[in-house]
Design an enzyme around this catalytic site. Structure first.
Site, PDB file in Angstrom:
ATOM      1  N   MET A  75       0.787  -1.234   0.000  1.00 33.59           N
ATOM      2  CA  MET A  75       0.000   0.000   0.000  1.00 33.59           C
ATOM      3  C   MET A  75       0.818   1.283   0.000  1.00 33.59           C
ATOM      4  SD  MET A  75      -2.909  -1.185  -0.231  1.00 33.59           S
ATOM      5  CE  MET A  75      -3.631   0.433  -0.346  1.00 33.59           C
ATOM      6  N   GLY A 120      -5.123  -4.715  -0.001  1.00 30.96           N
ATOM      7  CA  GLY A 120      -4.893  -6.151  -0.013  1.00 30.96           C
ATOM      8  C   GLY A 120      -5.032  -6.851   1.316  1.00 30.96           C
TER       9      GLY A 120
END
Lengths: 918, 102
Positions: free
Chosen positions: A182, A451
């Site tokens: 991220m 995710g």
């Protein structure tokens, strides 16, 4: 009741539950049968831990075991749906090799780095850990110790870890595995909006007309969101789905237009789209004039590799050498308005995030070279596709963006973030939406998907990155440090102003000998990091001590010196925050097995072993050069600590965690409704640790643009998570859907329309698209930035020796490194081992066919793998892909450890390899 | 006993074909379907979780099935493996991958 009747009842109950999720009618008889089948079960709400979507689940327990799970029909995220990974939430904890006792490498009754693992008591494990920590901390200082944490940390876990390291040990060397997924998204948010996390929400899926997937494969990685997108497509005929990807995947099956690109072709495509938006007069001029500015940034920023070839093997040296100087290729030269063949020193590699304001005319100058012809030449990824076909697709994509009548949502994940220029692509996507005035409003926006279950809620919001503090604050900002020191009741200058080591820097630190102690929590970096051979060898052969806390043995466990058995998520209290800012909570459902303990307990026990005199005395911090500090020194703060009532003999446990105000949160608490608490039980105390820590953390968020509700609100039966900022209106806790827009976001005042109120990077120099011309900062409060970013080529590309692209990713049946999903042996059987997806003709050229075994080799290593030419991924010629879940394959040995130099996130998606018969 | 509830979304133009294919599969019962939306509620029973996952994969791969989600799952009668430290040690016994394969 006979067993047959029992089975029939269960089947009726399951049919009824499924019908509810489908929105199909249900008879009273079916409801009654459900109730009978589930007699004696205790249902409670939970959250799926298998990806960042944040699906609500319901968990049934009976006699201390989880007996059933289902998608929560009341959860707005998934509305009762559940994917195959989530389906196994309850099964994950019952594997035969579950860790239930600390295991340490021993020989002759004492720790020996070369010894085999031996079961030991917690006392022995923590004693050795303390001794090894002291050794590293004493000789190397706060920069010699580190934690690699996780986007799977619960909020209390991440908070405990960050506070212990930053406030206790005065080290910023804590970084989560979220750095791997991220970090580029984070920097994109910070640079464009001045504040992290999405403006959009999942509600947009049912409002959007056009979905643009870019570097995302939600059919495998976010199946429930994919179900919602599919449902939208089936029930709203104008819906169109574009899929920008380097190979056709399961999401291609429903997509209307598949755009197969070359690696880094996305940079060029975004500029083509921006150019079309401008050329077709589709710019929302009023929105842009009121709410946006234009910006450009440093271009020659390197690739996040080491600045030296000292640690490189001979095979690696040619790629690593490009870190300092690159020779521009033809496409880079055109895209950057330079000369092909020019040698460019990467002069901004240590100031890669530098950016400045430019005019609209300068912005137009930047995007001007990105014509359809040029971009199609740069980006077309399938040699079997005609140029005309590819251009037609790009034109259709531009049409979709420029169509004022359509709502458009761009969604991306790892293909954009795990990218040597990942921050650039993130900012380019927002640029498109901002030019159109279509961001953060219903059905429209750039939406970064996540995710991991709490990459947002913990890694980002709590601040477990090496540069961050809670609520988007950063360690190198004196005002932020002062605010954290005030809330944490620390003496001034306790916190270390020097940014710590990021995830890969910690691993490189093991190889350099800089890191002597590493604690790995809720993650598996020795499988999930790029260029593994270096770090795994360093951990095993250098003088260091590696601790792994986990539920199961993993590759990282094998590499470690000490393994601590951890509680699974349903064996502890926890909270996660998902990709749409939704904070969700669950109660402990069952007890951890054997001697397994919660991660919070492990850290609290460890904190009891250190006293202020050891950690708050003067410390050496190499490279610290900050106004108000003696160079390379953190001051002794014990005298000031004394004035605050602490003594040199106070333990970190007392000062940081068991504070008088925290101990006021008593256990048991009515919110528990009879559920246990493994942390409290193992501590042998009577304060509600997770609640106290959350309430303390919450102070960082309130009236600071990140407001969270009180702990108990999240546990209310009626609540299925709340999206922050959460503010009280007329006595009710009200969440925020679309951020930055009037009427939706409490921080936007009446009459403002929009206010991009984030405070970071909101005063900038000014310049041309290429350089700063006026250093005096111009304030830009409330504005979002429309960035120009040029095309840049990947640092390593196929050549005569390594003639194929290698890309890696996830698959539906397994999650990340598979340490849990592979424990359900049946899941393992469903997709027994990773395969290499390859075009049939590429295989044939190498004498291979489907199911043959081949070597795949890069400059960094090689592995044996089975070839698949007709599987779920349809590769263009020249590219192969392998999933990284399989610990017997360990494809990350081959992956280049190039990073986005701004976000420090590795690029797992592109390096060069060769394939030959095994 | 492993019983799961699966929600399929079929292409509405081919829902009869999908129902026909489902009827031919062992261990599958179609509980309900809705022609307008293509939604089909399936209950699957399998001897073990392995057979169940294989069954799910088979359903998902049927022609004209656009989407398949697992909604709920009962596995209470499956004996849970008791964790054994020997089993954990066995998993750790293979050498750490600290050198390149050759």
């Amino acid at each position: 009741m006979t067993s047959l009747t029992r089975r029939e009842l269960l089947k009726s109950s399951i049919a009824a539950t499924t019908a509810v999720a489908a929105g199909l009618p249900l008879s009273q008889a079916a409801l009654a049968q459900s109730a009978a089948a589930e007699a004696g079960w205790k249902w409670d709400k939970g959250v799926c831990r298998m990806c960042g979507t944040g699906c609500g689940i319901q968990v049934a327990t009976k006699d201390g075991k989880v007996v059933a799970t289902k998608g929560d029909p009341d959860a707005p995220v998934n509305r009762g749906l559940n994917c195959i990974k989530g389906y196994f939430n309850g099964k994950m904890m019952y594997g035969a090799d579950r860790l239930t006792q600390p295991l340490m490498r021993m020989r002759d009754g004492k720790f020996d780095k070369k010894g085999p693992f031996v079961p030991v008591s917690w006392q022995v494990a923590l004693d050795e850990m303390e001794r090894q920590f002291r050794k590293a901390y004493g000789t190397k200082g706060p920069h010699g110790v580190a934690i690699i944490g996780s986007g799977q940390y619960t909020i209390p876990e991440g908070y405990t870890a960050a506070k212990l390291m930053k406030a206790g040990f005065r080290s910023n060397n804590i970084d989560p595995n979220a750095r791997h997924c991220m970090a580029s998204a984070v920097v994109g948010f910070m640079q464009v909006f001045g504040i992290d996390e999405p403006a959009n929400v999942y509600d947009d899926i049912e409002i959007a007309d056009t979905f643009v997937l870019c570097g995302a494969n939600p059919a495998e990685a976010h199946p429930v969101l994919w179900s919602r997108m599919t449902d939208r497509k089936l029930n709203h005929k104008p819906t169109k789905i574009f899929n920008i990807t380097t190979y056709a995947n399961m999401s291609s099956d429903i997509a209307d237009v598949d755009i197969i690109i070359k690696p880094n072709g996305d940079l060029a495509i975004m500029n083509y789209l921006a150019r079309e938006i401008v050329a077709r007069n589709a710019v929302n001029t009023e929105f842009v004039a009121k709410h946006c500015v234009f910006a450009a940034g440093a271009v020659d920023i390197g690739y996040g590799m080491r600045p030296t070839v000292k640690f490189a093997t001979d095979a690696e040296k040619d790629t690593v050498a490009k870190e300092m100087t690159v020779v521009l290729d033809k496409h880079e030269a055109i895209g950057q308005r330079r000369q092909a063949g020019q040698k460019i020193e990467q002069k901004d590699r240590t100031a890669a995030g530098r950016h400045w304001l430019i005019s609209f005319d300068e912005y137009k100058k930047g995007i001007e070279p990105y014509t359809l012809d040029f971009v199609a030449e740069v980006a077309k990824g399938d040699v079997d596709e005609s140029m005309d076909s590819f251009k037609a697709k790009l034109r259709m994509l531009a049409d979709a963006y420029c169509d004022r009548s359509r709502n458009i949502l761009t969604c991306w994940t790892m293909g954009v973030n795990q990218h040597q220029r990942g921050v650039w692509v993130n900012t380019q996507i927002y640029a498109l939406h901002l030019l159109l005035g279509k961001h953060g409003i219903p059905g429209n926006g750039g939406f970064s998907l996540t995710g991991q279950p709490s990459a947002c809620g913990t890694a980002r919001e709590v601040g477990t990155f090496s540069h961050r503090l809670p609520a988007d604050m950063v360690v190198d900002n004196p005002a932020h440090r002062a605010r954290a020191e005030k809330i944490w009741n620390l003496p001034g200058k306790t916190l270390n102003p020097r940014v710590g080591y990021d995830h890969l820097a910690i691993l490189r630190g093991l190889e350099d000998g800089d890191i002597g102690f590493l604690w790995i929590q809720v993650t598996n970096p020795f499988q999930s990091s790029p260029n593994l051979n270096h770090w795994n060898r360093a951990a095993r052969e250098m003088d260091n001590f590696v601790v792994v806390s986990d539920v199961y043995p993993t590759i990282s466990g094998k590499v470690a010196d000490l393994i601590l058995p951890a509680a699974y998520m349903l064996e502890k209290w926890g909270m996660y925050g998902n990709a749409e800012r939704r904070t969700q909570a669950w109660r402990q459902q069952v007890d951890p097995p054997g001697e397994a303990r919660t991660d919070v307990w492990m850290m609290l026990e460890f904190s009891k072993r250190f006293r202020l005199r050891e950690v708050w005395s003067e410390k050496t911090i190499p490279g610290l050069k900050v106004e108000g500090y003696v160079d390379n020194k953190l001051p002794d703060v014990l005298a000031d600590a004394g004035k605050m009532g602490y003594t040199p003999e106070s333990t970190l446990y007392e000062v940081l965690f068991a504070r008088p105000e925290n101990k006021k949160f008593a256990w048991p608490d009515p919110v528990a409704k009879g559920h246990g608490n493994a942390t409290v039980k193992a501590l042998g105390e009577n304060w509600f640790v997770e609640k106290a820590l959350f309430e303390e953390y919450r102070q960082f968020t309130v009236n600071y643009q990140h407001d969270l509700a009180p702990f108990d609100v999240y546990y209310s039966d009626a609540v299925r998570g709340l999206r922050w900022p959460v503010v009280q209106v007329d006595g009710k806790w009200q969440e925020t859907k679309w951020r930055f827009s009037e009427g939706n976001d409490p921080y936007v005042k009446k009459g403002e329309g929009f206010n991009f109120y984030g405070g970071a990077f909101k005063a900038l120099p000014t310049g041309t698209v290429d350089a700063v011309t006026e250093t005096k900062p111009t304030p830009l409060a409330g504005k979002a930035k429309i960035f120009f970013r040029p095309y840049a080529a990947p640092v390593e590309q196929p050549d005569a020796n390594y003639d194929l692209w290698l890309t890696t990713g996830r698959i539906l049946e397994h999650w990340h490194t598979g340490s849990m999903t592979r424990r359900v042996s049946e899941l393992h059987r469903a997709q027994p081992s990773a395969v290499m997806y390859m075009h049939a003709e590429d295989a044939k050229k190498r004498g291979l066919k489907r199911n043959d075994t081949a070597w795949v080799e890069s400059r960094r290593g090689k592995v044996k793998i089975v070839v698949d030419t007709a599987g779920r991924n349809r590769m263009p010629k020249g590219t192969v892909s392998v999933a990284f879940f399989d610990e017997s394959i360990l494809i990350n040995k081959l992956v280049l450890d190039a990073l986005d130099p701004i976000s420090r996130e590795p690029d797992f998606k592109k390096c060069a390899c060769k394939v030959y018969r095994a | 006993m492993n019983i799961s509830g699966i929600l399929l979304v079929a292409d509405t133009a081919h829902i009869d074909a999908v129902l026909e294919q489902l009827a031919a599969l062992e261990g599958i019962e179609v509980s309900q379907h809705d022609r307008a939306s293509g939604r089909i509620v399936v209950v699957q029973e399998a001897a073990d979780v392995g057979a169940e996952v294989a069954g799910f994969s088979r359903i998902r791969a049927l022609p004209h099935v656009l989407c398949a989600d697992l909604i709920c799952h009962y596995f209470g009668d499956q004996p849970a493996a008791e964790p054994q430290v020997e089993s954990a040690l066995a998993s750790l016994a293979t050498p750490a991958p600290d050198t390149p394969q050759s």
